[in-house]
Design a protein around this motif. Structure first.
Motif, short mmCIF file in Angstrom:
data_model
loop_
_atom_site.label_atom_id
_atom_site.label_comp_id
_atom_site.label_asym_id
_atom_site.label_seq_id
_atom_site.Cartn_x
_atom_site.Cartn_y
_atom_site.Cartn_z
N TRP A 60 41.58 38.07 33.38
CA TRP A 60 40.17 37.69 33.18
C TRP A 60 39.24 38.75 33.75
O TRP A 60 38.29 39.16 33.10
N LEU A 61 39.52 39.20 34.97
CA LEU A 61 38.66 40.20 35.59
C LEU A 61 38.74 41.53 34.83
O LEU A 61 37.73 42.22 34.66
N ALA A 62 39.92 41.88 34.36
CA ALA A 62 40.07 43.11 33.58
C ALA A 62 39.19 43.06 32.32
O ALA A 62 38.54 44.05 31.96
N LYS A 63 39.16 41.90 31.69
CA LYS A 63 38.33 41.76 30.49
C LYS A 63 36.85 41.87 30.82
O LYS A 63 36.09 42.52 30.09
N GLN A 64 36.43 41.26 31.92
CA GLN A 64 35.02 41.31 32.30
C GLN A 64 34.57 42.73 32.63
O GLN A 64 33.41 43.08 32.40
N THR A 65 35.46 43.53 33.17
CA THR A 65 35.09 44.87 33.64
C THR A 65 35.56 45.98 32.69
O THR A 65 35.45 47.16 33.01
N HIS A 66 36.12 45.57 31.54
CA HIS A 66 36.57 46.52 30.51
C HIS A 66 37.63 47.48 31.05
O HIS A 66 37.61 48.69 30.79
N LEU A 67 38.55 46.93 31.82
CA LEU A 67 39.64 47.71 32.38
C LEU A 67 40.97 47.17 31.87
O LEU A 67 41.07 46.01 31.45
N ASP A 68 41.97 48.02 31.91
CA ASP A 68 43.32 47.53 31.70
C ASP A 68 43.72 46.73 32.95
O ASP A 68 43.34 47.10 34.06
N PRO A 69 44.46 45.63 32.80
CA PRO A 69 44.85 44.84 33.99
C PRO A 69 45.54 45.67 35.07
O PRO A 69 45.41 45.39 36.26
N SER A 70 46.26 46.72 34.66
CA SER A 70 46.97 47.55 35.62
C SER A 70 46.03 48.42 36.45
O SER A 70 46.47 49.06 37.41
N LYS A 71 44.75 48.43 36.09
CA LYS A 71 43.76 49.20 36.85
C LYS A 71 42.91 48.31 37.75
O LYS A 71 41.93 48.77 38.35
N VAL A 72 43.28 47.04 37.87
CA VAL A 72 42.59 46.12 38.77
C VAL A 72 43.27 46.18 40.14
O VAL A 72 44.50 46.29 40.25
N ILE A 73 42.48 46.14 41.20
CA ILE A 73 43.00 46.13 42.57
C ILE A 73 43.23 44.69 43.00
O ILE A 73 42.40 43.81 42.73
N LEU A 74 44.35 44.43 43.65
CA LEU A 74 44.69 43.08 44.09
C LEU A 74 44.69 43.02 45.61
O LEU A 74 45.34 43.82 46.28
N PHE A 75 43.95 42.05 46.15
CA PHE A 75 43.82 41.88 47.60
C PHE A 75 44.29 40.48 47.96
O PHE A 75 43.67 39.49 47.58
N GLY A 76 45.40 40.40 48.69
CA GLY A 76 45.95 39.10 49.07
C GLY A 76 46.06 38.93 50.56
O GLY A 76 46.47 39.85 51.28
#
Length: 292
Positions: free
Chosen positions: A149-165
């Motif tokens: 969902w965030l990748a779509k909102q920011t026009h990024l590939d999901p693999s370019k999203v940073i994950l913070f857990g």
């Protein structure tokens, strides 16, 4: 003397042995009962959603937008999105087992500003305003949906999203990164394997055989090839630091860093220099875009 007239004596049961057998059976029944109780209570011990509340006014004041999306199994999920205009960074925050997205609207806005990134804080199923009941497979599916969902909102590939857990969220983030990849993993106060923590707390129970939510991040990390930044307090009372180090050691990417927080406990707020350390780390990987 006629042998036929002799009487064969039958040994009398030993009362001590008989009592010992009864005690042994009782102890075994109690032990099995404890094992069964822990199995039944497992989800309640791991997932502790706080009472749901409405943070709409607060989120709107901070520039947040309501996020609604679905997991692959059609479970409806909820969160808060904090967009950052002009930024190429996008970060999903995976919360711990005793918090939810409504409690983290301040954190979402803070991370947006100090990390110059679009931020999504969302709730696993059964938390906050998300539907369903939490379990390991289900919330991993939720994390994948959030990343997409965030990748779509920011026009990024999901693999370019940073994950913070953080805490439990670290296990969720690692699982998502294994499935979709990530630009980087930021982990805070998390574990290599959750069942190792449980086994240390219940040393006389075969926890590793019984747990249905073991969150074995160590094996999953071996399948993630991207950069990893890991924070952990030296005085963490819930997840001692020795249960976190093996996860870092499993990272294969040369861009990795383990940050010890002297005297840091599990539920302490983020350190004052948290964003400074994260920014420095991200700047180091962004020019080469080495993550997958």
């Amino acid at each position: 003397m006629d042998p036929s007239n002799s009487q064969t004596s039958t040994p009398k049961p030993n009362p001590i042995a008989r009592t010992g057998g009864r005690v042994l059976r009782l102890v075994l029944l109690i032990y099995l009962g404890i094992c069964l109780l822990l199995m039944v209570m497992e989800s309640r011990l791991i997932y502790i959603p706080p009472p749901a509340r409405d943070a709409y006014v607060e989120a709107e004041r901070l520039g947040g937008e309501e996020a609604r999306f679905q997991a692959e199994d059609q479970t409806n999920l909820h969160g808060w999105y904090f967009p950052k205009s002009g930024s190429k960074r996008a970060i999903v925050y995976f919360h711990g087992n005793g918090e939810d997205a409504d409690q983290n609207v301040d954190l979402g806005a803070y991370l947006r500003d100090c990390l110059d990134a679009s931020i999504l804080v969302f709730d696993y199923r059964g938390y906050g305003h998300s539907e369903g009941t939490p379990d390991e497979d289900g919330i991993i599916g939720d994390s994948v949906a959030a990343q997409k969902w965030l990748a779509k909102q920011t026009h990024l590939d999901p693999s370019k999203v940073i994950l913070f857990g953080r805490s439990l969220g670290g296990g969720v983030a690692v699982a998502a990164a294994e499935q979709l990849g990530a630009k980087a993993l930021i982990l805070h106060s998390t574990f290599a394997n959750m069942d190792d923590i449980a086994a240390s707390q219940y040393p006389f129970i075969p926890v590793r055989w019984l747990m249905r939510n073991p969150f074995r991040s160590l094996q999953r990390m071996k399948h993630f090839t991207g950069p990893v930044l890991q924070f952990h307090g030296t005085a963490d009372e819930l997840i001692p630091i020795e249960y976190a180090r093996p996860l870092y050691e499993a990272v294969t990417n040369k861009h990795k860093k383990f940050v010890e927080i002297p005297g840091g406990r599990h539920n302490d707020p983020l350190a004052a220099n948290f964003c400074e350390v994260v920014n420095e780390f991200l700047i180091g990987i962004e020019p080469s875009e080495t993550s997958k």
